[in-house]
Structures are given as C-alpha cells and as structure tokens.
Scaffold this active site. Structure first.
Site, PDB file in Angstrom:
ATOM      1  N   ASP A  80     -69.936   2.035 -12.966  1.00  0.00           N
ATOM      2  CA  ASP A  80     -71.386   1.854 -13.044  1.00  0.00           C
ATOM      3  C   ASP A  80     -71.738   0.928 -14.206  1.00  0.00           C
ATOM      4  OD1 ASP A  80     -71.950   3.642 -10.948  1.00  0.00           O
ATOM      5  OD2 ASP A  80     -71.864   5.351 -12.289  1.00  0.00           O
ATOM      6  N   ASP A  96     -64.645   0.004 -15.869  1.00  0.00           N
ATOM      7  CA  ASP A  96     -65.678   1.006 -15.692  1.00  0.00           C
ATOM      8  C   ASP A  96     -66.370   0.654 -14.366  1.00  0.00           C
ATOM      9  OD1 ASP A  96     -67.670   2.975 -16.515  1.00  0.00           O
ATOM     10  OD2 ASP A  96     -68.986   1.254 -16.810  1.00  0.00           O
TER      11      ASP A  96
END
Ligand code: B16
Ligand code: MG
Length: 214
Positions: free
Chosen positions: A13, A11
């Site tokens: 952020d 991922d």
C-alpha cells in the site's frame, strides 16, 4: 549512487498501488457510525500501521471505553467495508511505470517480493493482476509484530532464501524504513513520510528511479 543487491522487497500500500482512499472511506464509515471524529489527516497516521493499531488511533477520540470483543467487531466491520471497496480495483490500478520497472528488475536477475502489514495483500495483488508475479510474499497473516519491527521484511527475505544484507526495501512509511534498517537491509524511501525522514539510505525520485540505482 549504486547499491549491490540480490533482491528487492516492496511494501504494497503506497508503493505498488494506492489503497489509502479505500482505507479512509471504510474507517470513516465506522467512525461516523460510532460518532467519532475522523479526517484525512488522522488517516495519514494509519499508513503502514496494523489494523488493530489503526483502530486504537481512531478510538483516541472516542468518549467511551470499548471492550476487546467490541474492538474486534469494529475491526471486522471496517475490513468488510474495505474489502467491498477493494473489488473496485483492477489491473488498471497498476501503472505502466510500476509494471515496466518490475519486469525490468526481474530481467536483470533480481528476486522480487512483498513485505506488507496488510492481511488483504493477496486479495489486492489478485485485483491488480499481480497475483502470481512475486517470488515471495510476507504479509500481515505471517507476523505477530507490525512495522517498525523488522519481522515482515525478515520473513520475506527468508522466503526468498536471500540474506537480509542483500535485500533492498522500498517503503512509503517511516515505520517501514525503520523496519528495513532494523532488519539490516537497505531502505529506499518513496513518497509518504518515508521520504526525507532521515533514516532512509536513499530517496527515490520515482518508482522507475530503482533502475538507476540497482
Ligand atoms: P489490513 P502496507 C498497511 O499496508 C497499510 O498501509 C495500513 O494503512 C493498513 O492499516 C495495514 O496495511 C493493515 O491492513 O487491514 O488490510 O490488514 O503499507 O504495509 O502494505
Ligand atoms: Mg505502505
């Protein structure tokens, strides 16, 4: 504990870098202009959630209904503010721990990719000096269903040419852990509401803990 994997999907952020404060400031500017209450606690609910779904969460406190066209204009206004703020990011926003761990995983032969809900993924990666680093990127521009749907991670695995069962996903959002599991992948939780959510395969002690389990 050890996991036998061929690829790691990250991922963006909240895992590779931290854009929360910029999302917060940009949503706050919009909410203030519209006279809608918004605070950091509400901002926490936006982690891993798509832009339009985030807007709907903010509008829960609005006192009037908005048309679809108005909502799209609000989302664009927020994104313009957000992208201006992202210009403050630089390679200094990538920690030595993250950089060194990524390089060591690559040296060990792992394929490395991104699976992010953000439509600004490539811009952010460029800002922090990782524009050309990953073997594949699947982001908000590739998908029609946001996490917890597995689409973004399945797309990332497909772009790598690796079977989902051979992929580990690193996530800071519970919705991302659920997406990884729904895609048949190993879900590794780091920070946020992912850690201890009960659906992850392993809680990472730190980013570099990846080197102990892979
Ligand atoms: P954008 P991730 C997510 O990225 C963020 O966590 C979330 O807060 C944001 O609303 C979403 O991207 C969409 O971002 O407006 O840039 O398209 O955690 O999936 O990397
Ligand atoms: Mg995240």
């Amino acid at each position: 504990m050890k996991f036998q994997k061929k690829a790691v999907i990250f991922d963006l952020d909240g895992v590779i870098c931290f854009t929360d404060k910029f999302h917060y400031l940009a949503w706050k500017a919009l909410a203030d202009r519209l006279g809608i209450y918004f605070d950091e606690k509400i901002n926490d609910r936006l982690r891993g959630v798509s832009r339009m779904a985030s807007l709907e969460i903010i509008l829960e406190r609005a006192t009037k209904e908005y048309t679809q066209a108005e909502k799209e204009a609000f989302a664009e206004e927020k994104n313009n503010t957000y992208r201006e703020l992202l210009k403050n990011m630089s390679p200094k926003d990538l920690t030595d721990e993250v950089r060194d761990t990524l390089n060591e995983l690559r040296a060990r032969g792992y394929k490395l990719s991104i699976g992010s809900s953000s439509k600004n993924t490539k811009f952010i990666l460029g800002q922090i000096g990782l524009g050309d680093f990953f073997d594949a990127i699947a982001d908000g521009t590739d998908i029609t269903h946001s996490k917890p749907d597995p689409e973004v991670f399945l797309k990332s695995a497909e772009k790598l040419g690796i079977d989902p069962a051979d992929c580990a996903v690193v996530e800071d959002a519970k919705a991302g852990i659920q997406a990884a599991k729904a895609g048949g992948m190993t879900a590794l939780a780091l920070f946020g509401d992912a850690k201890g959510c009960g659906e992850e395969d392993y809680d990472l002690k730190s980013f570099s803990d990846l080197l102990n389990i892979l």
